[in-house]
Design an enzyme around this catalytic site. Structure first.
Site, mmCIF file in Angstrom:
data_model
loop_
_atom_site.group_PDB
_atom_site.id
_atom_site.type_symbol
_atom_site.label_atom_id
_atom_site.label_comp_id
_atom_site.label_asym_id
_atom_site.label_seq_id
_atom_site.Cartn_x
_atom_site.Cartn_y
_atom_site.Cartn_z
ATOM 1 N N HIS A 287 1.071 5.235 1.127
ATOM 2 C CA HIS A 287 0.506 6.307 1.962
ATOM 3 C C HIS A 287 0.583 7.625 1.186
ATOM 4 C CE1 HIS A 287 0.938 4.129 5.955
ATOM 5 N NE2 HIS A 287 1.797 3.436 5.223
ATOM 6 N N HIS B 258 0.845 -1.201 0.000
ATOM 7 C CA HIS B 258 0.000 0.000 0.000
ATOM 8 C C HIS B 258 0.873 1.241 0.000
ATOM 9 C CE1 HIS B 258 0.829 -1.091 4.181
ATOM 10 N NE2 HIS B 258 0.815 0.209 4.443
HETATM 11 P P1 5GP Z 1 2.455 0.338 7.212
HETATM 12 O O1 5GP Z 1 3.241 0.559 8.467
HETATM 13 O O2 5GP Z 1 2.197 -1.128 6.976
HETATM 14 O O3 5GP Z 1 3.048 1.039 6.037
HETATM 15 O O4 5GP Z 1 1.083 1.079 7.462
HETATM 16 C C1 5GP Z 1 -0.126 0.455 7.741
HETATM 17 C C2 5GP Z 1 -1.162 1.542 7.898
HETATM 18 O O5 5GP Z 1 -2.438 0.938 7.878
HETATM 19 C C3 5GP Z 1 -1.062 2.308 9.228
HETATM 20 O O6 5GP Z 1 -0.871 3.700 8.968
HETATM 21 C C4 5GP Z 1 -2.393 2.008 9.917
HETATM 22 O O7 5GP Z 1 -2.897 3.130 10.609
HETATM 23 C C5 5GP Z 1 -3.285 1.586 8.777
HETATM 24 N N1 5GP Z 1 -4.318 0.624 9.162
HETATM 25 C C6 5GP Z 1 -4.120 -0.520 9.862
HETATM 26 N N2 5GP Z 1 -5.279 -1.175 10.026
HETATM 27 C C7 5GP Z 1 -6.228 -0.433 9.391
HETATM 28 C C8 5GP Z 1 -7.646 -0.602 9.220
HETATM 29 O O8 5GP Z 1 -8.265 -1.554 9.670
HETATM 30 N N3 5GP Z 1 -8.306 0.364 8.511
HETATM 31 C C9 5GP Z 1 -7.637 1.447 7.989
HETATM 32 N N4 5GP Z 1 -8.393 2.325 7.323
HETATM 33 N N5 5GP Z 1 -6.314 1.641 8.146
HETATM 34 C C10 5GP Z 1 -5.617 0.708 8.838
#
Ligand code: 5GP
Ligand code: ZN
Length: 137
Positions: A101, A99
């Site tokens: 951001h 994903h």
């Molecule tokens: P990563 O650290 O993997 O790049 O970021 C994962 C992101 O996913 C985090 O910013 C977290 O807040 C978001 N996230 C985790 N679980 C959920 C969820 O159930 N719904 C949404 N909308 N965001 C999520």
């Protein structure tokens, strides 16, 4: 993948504030934003890494980054934005489904990227450059 939170969102098994959906992608608000309006662009297929995505999906990923960045900027009055893709645990990936951001930024916010700047040793710039060029197909 059954225990993947983003796969569950893709299948509408758990809710998310979806902003956009196509056959291969969804865009929704991060549940725990760095700043309000922080969005995630997520391929619907389960791939842990950006590098696992097929070419046509990666192309739409790139196009969406442009479109979503513009929409987030126009909607939040942000002064800037960061695109961030954490790929792999070592890079800080917590949800193991690729994903991107899109984070609106303000000169007054409390968000900082910090790293120490390394130095190349004798001949290393050329060595790294050659190695990466060889693999850049
Ligand atoms: P990563 O650290 O993997 O790049 O970021 C994962 C992101 O996913 C985090 O910013 C977290 O807040 C978001 N996230 C985790 N679980 C959920 C969820 O159930 N719904 C949404 N909308 N965001 C999520
Ligand atoms: Zn998944």
């Amino acid at each position: 993948m059954t225990d993947c939170i983003f796969c569950k969102i893709a299948k509408d098994e758990i809710p998310a504030s979806k902003l956009y959906e196509s056959r291969n992608f969804m865009v929704f608000l991060d549940i725990s934003p760095a700043n309000k309006g922080h969005a995630l662009i997520v391929p619907k297929m389960h791939a842990q890494s950006l590098t696992d995505l097929p070419e046509h999906v990666a192309q739409e990923f790139g196009e969406l980054q442009l479109r979503v960045s513009k929409a987030v900027m126009q909607s939040t009055n942000a002064e800037g934005f960061n695109l961030l893709l954490n790929d792999g645990r070592a890079a800080g990936q917590e949800v193991m489904h690729a994903h991107m951001h899109i984070m609106p930024r303000f000169s007054t916010d409390d968000f900082h990227f910090k790293w120490t700047h390394k130095k190349y040793g004798e001949g290393e710039v050329q060595e790294y450059s050659e190695r990466i060029k060889t693999n850049l197909t």
